[in-house]
Design an enzyme around this catalytic site. Sequence first.
Site, short mmCIF file in Angstrom:
data_model
loop_
_atom_site.label_atom_id
_atom_site.label_comp_id
_atom_site.label_asym_id
_atom_site.label_seq_id
_atom_site.Cartn_x
_atom_site.Cartn_y
_atom_site.Cartn_z
N GLY A 293 25.99 10.44 -20.42
CA GLY A 293 26.36 9.04 -20.26
C GLY A 293 25.47 8.19 -19.39
CD GLU B 9 29.32 10.99 -13.60
OE1 GLU B 9 29.11 10.39 -14.67
OE2 GLU B 9 29.87 12.10 -13.56
CG ASP C 78 39.05 6.77 -16.34
OD1 ASP C 78 39.93 6.18 -15.71
OD2 ASP C 78 39.14 6.99 -17.56
CB SER C 79 41.09 10.29 -13.59
OG SER C 79 40.24 11.39 -13.83
N GLY C 80 38.42 10.19 -11.72
CA GLY C 80 37.68 10.81 -10.63
C GLY C 80 37.53 12.31 -10.77
CB THR D 83 33.74 13.71 -14.18
OG1 THR D 83 34.57 13.65 -15.33
CG2 THR D 83 32.38 14.26 -14.56
CE LYS E 158 37.58 2.87 -17.61
NZ LYS E 158 38.19 3.61 -18.74
CG ASP F 16 30.68 9.19 -25.46
OD1 ASP F 16 30.72 9.18 -24.21
OD2 ASP F 16 31.31 10.01 -26.15
P1 IMP Z 1 37.02 10.88 -15.00
O1 IMP Z 1 36.70 12.33 -14.87
O2 IMP Z 1 38.44 10.61 -15.39
O3 IMP Z 1 36.59 10.05 -13.80
O4 IMP Z 1 36.21 10.34 -16.26
C1 IMP Z 1 34.86 10.24 -16.25
C2 IMP Z 1 34.28 10.52 -17.62
O5 IMP Z 1 35.16 10.11 -18.68
C3 IMP Z 1 33.01 9.71 -17.80
O6 IMP Z 1 31.87 10.44 -17.39
C4 IMP Z 1 33.03 9.38 -19.27
O7 IMP Z 1 32.41 10.40 -20.02
C5 IMP Z 1 34.51 9.32 -19.64
N1 IMP Z 1 35.05 7.94 -19.62
C6 IMP Z 1 35.99 7.43 -18.79
N2 IMP Z 1 36.26 6.15 -19.06
C7 IMP Z 1 35.45 5.81 -20.11
C8 IMP Z 1 35.26 4.60 -20.85
O8 IMP Z 1 35.88 3.53 -20.62
N3 IMP Z 1 34.34 4.67 -21.85
C9 IMP Z 1 33.64 5.77 -22.15
N4 IMP Z 1 33.77 6.94 -21.48
C10 IMP Z 1 34.69 6.95 -20.45
MG MG Z 2 31.89 10.63 -22.47
#
Ligand code: IMP
Ligand code: MG
Length: 179
Positions: free
Chosen positions: A50, A104, A108-110, A112, A136, A164
């Site tokens: 990404g 990065e 989003d949720s954190g 990753t 976010k 994506d």
């Molecule tokens: P987290 O682990 O919930 O913070 O999500 C992070 C990962 O989810 C990012 O590296 C993206 O691959 C994917 N992601 C989260 N939100 C979006 C979005 O709005 N569009 C595309 N990919 C997203």
């Molecule tokens: Mg993705």
Amino acid sequence: MDRIKLHDRYFNLFIPNEKIEAAIRQTAMRINSDYSESGSVPVFLSVLNGSFMFTASLMKYITFPCELSFVKLSSYCGTSSTGQVKQLIGVSDSLKGRRVIIVEDIVDSGKTITDMYALLQAQEVEDIKVCTLFLKPAAYKGSVRIDYHAMEIGNEFIVGFGLDYDQLGRQYPDIYIVE
Ligand code: IMP
Ligand code: MG
């Protein structure tokens, strides 16, 4: 293009490229001023897939000597019963004692970034900073400090500029929002 179709969904133009680039330039300037003092050479770790486009834009504005590596966070089947075990792939040299800046695409949720952070801590790095193109804030539940973010968005789903929807849409220079 104002509207694109990826798989089964339609997306509308949300943030034009010029706005994204301007925000990235501001972010790079903050990083430049934070790393202006002498110290060991920092290494940017760009998390694929990404963040490829964000990294290319960001790095053009970085003015201090630095290294760049592209890494991937992969799940592998460990023998532990704790379920998913993550592994960092693509780092050839030891990161022990290094100053690391994680790059990065979106936090989003954190989940990753939390996994990524823990894997680096285990490698005994000197310092970890986190830089993301999008944050976010309403969705973020992590405890890792997000040191730099170029832009904030709500809980909407976006694509383009590296991001994506089920592997499609990464190539667009603008950001699109799901309809
Ligand atoms: P987290 O682990 O919930 O913070 O999500 C992070 C990962 O989810 C990012 O590296 C993206 O691959 C994917 N992601 C989260 N939100 C979006 C979005 O709005 N569009 C595309 N990919 C997203
Ligand atoms: Mg993705």
